[in-house]
Design a protein around this motif. Sequence first.
Motif, PDB file in Angstrom:
ATOM      1  N   VAL A   1       0.843  -1.202   0.000  1.00 15.59           N
ATOM      2  CA  VAL A   1       0.000   0.000   0.000  1.00 15.59           C
ATOM      3  C   VAL A   1       0.875   1.248   0.000  1.00 15.59           C
ATOM      4  O   VAL A   1       0.619   2.196  -0.752  1.00 15.59           O
ATOM      5  N   GLU A   2       1.916   1.259   0.816  1.00 17.78           N
ATOM      6  CA  GLU A   2       2.819   2.409   0.857  1.00 17.78           C
ATOM      7  C   GLU A   2       3.462   2.651  -0.505  1.00 17.78           C
ATOM      8  O   GLU A   2       3.561   3.784  -0.960  1.00 17.78           O
ATOM      9  N   ARG A   3       3.896   1.594  -1.159  1.00 17.66           N
ATOM     10  CA  ARG A   3       4.521   1.721  -2.479  1.00 17.66           C
ATOM     11  C   ARG A   3       3.525   2.275  -3.494  1.00 17.66           C
ATOM     12  O   ARG A   3       3.856   3.140  -4.300  1.00 17.66           O
ATOM     13  N   PHE A   4       2.282   1.779  -3.458  1.00 18.31           N
ATOM     14  CA  PHE A   4       1.246   2.279  -4.359  1.00 18.31           C
ATOM     15  C   PHE A   4       0.993   3.765  -4.120  1.00 18.31           C
ATOM     16  O   PHE A   4       0.931   4.562  -5.054  1.00 18.31           O
ATOM     17  N   LEU A   5       0.858   4.150  -2.859  1.00 17.32           N
ATOM     18  CA  LEU A   5       0.556   5.538  -2.525  1.00 17.32           C
ATOM     19  C   LEU A   5       1.702   6.483  -2.855  1.00 17.32           C
ATOM     20  O   LEU A   5       1.470   7.657  -3.170  1.00 17.32           O
ATOM     21  N   MET A   6       2.939   5.996  -2.797  1.00 22.41           N
ATOM     22  CA  MET A   6       4.093   6.835  -3.113  1.00 22.41           C
ATOM     23  C   MET A   6       3.988   7.397  -4.526  1.00 22.41           C
ATOM     24  O   MET A   6       4.400   8.535  -4.771  1.00 22.41           O
ATOM     25  N   SER A   7       3.426   6.625  -5.440  1.00 26.89           N
ATOM     26  CA  SER A   7       3.322   7.120  -6.821  1.00 26.89           C
ATOM     27  C   SER A   7       2.358   8.294  -6.929  1.00 26.89           C
ATOM     28  O   SER A   7       2.367   9.019  -7.925  1.00 26.89           O
ATOM     29  N   PHE A   8       1.534   8.504  -5.908  1.00 27.49           N
ATOM     30  CA  PHE A   8       0.613   9.640  -5.866  1.00 27.49           C
ATOM     31  C   PHE A   8       1.060  10.690  -4.840  1.00 27.49           C
ATOM     32  O   PHE A   8       0.300  11.586  -4.509  1.00 27.49           O
ATOM     33  N   ASP A   9       2.270  10.548  -4.337  1.00 26.69           N
ATOM     34  CA  ASP A   9       2.829  11.461  -3.332  1.00 26.69           C
ATOM     35  C   ASP A   9       1.959  11.504  -2.071  1.00 26.69           C
ATOM     36  O   ASP A   9       1.715  12.560  -1.503  1.00 26.69           O
TER      37      ASP A   9
END
Length: 88
Positions: free
Chosen positions: A6-14
């Motif tokens: 989830v953290e990795r996914f959200l990183m792409s959206f800052d």
Amino acid sequence: MQQSCVERFLMSFDIELKEKYTSQEDLFKWMVVLDKLESMYEISYSVSDRKGLHMIRWVFDNEVPSTWDEFIKWVEAFDEEADMVESF
């Protein structure tokens, strides 16, 4: 494991993974993500709090006014929208 995905996914959206989001900027970022996912996968039927999602979108689309009289009208419109959503 799930948290890191989830953290990795959200990183792409800052977006930083937090327990609670309170800033308007954080909420706006989440709305962008949810709108993108909705347009791609129609996720709104999978959201457990559809009323809450609808109402937060309504607030973003209907900015809170700065004058008292306009604010009273805004609150009435908000309540009408919430009542309408509740009836479905």
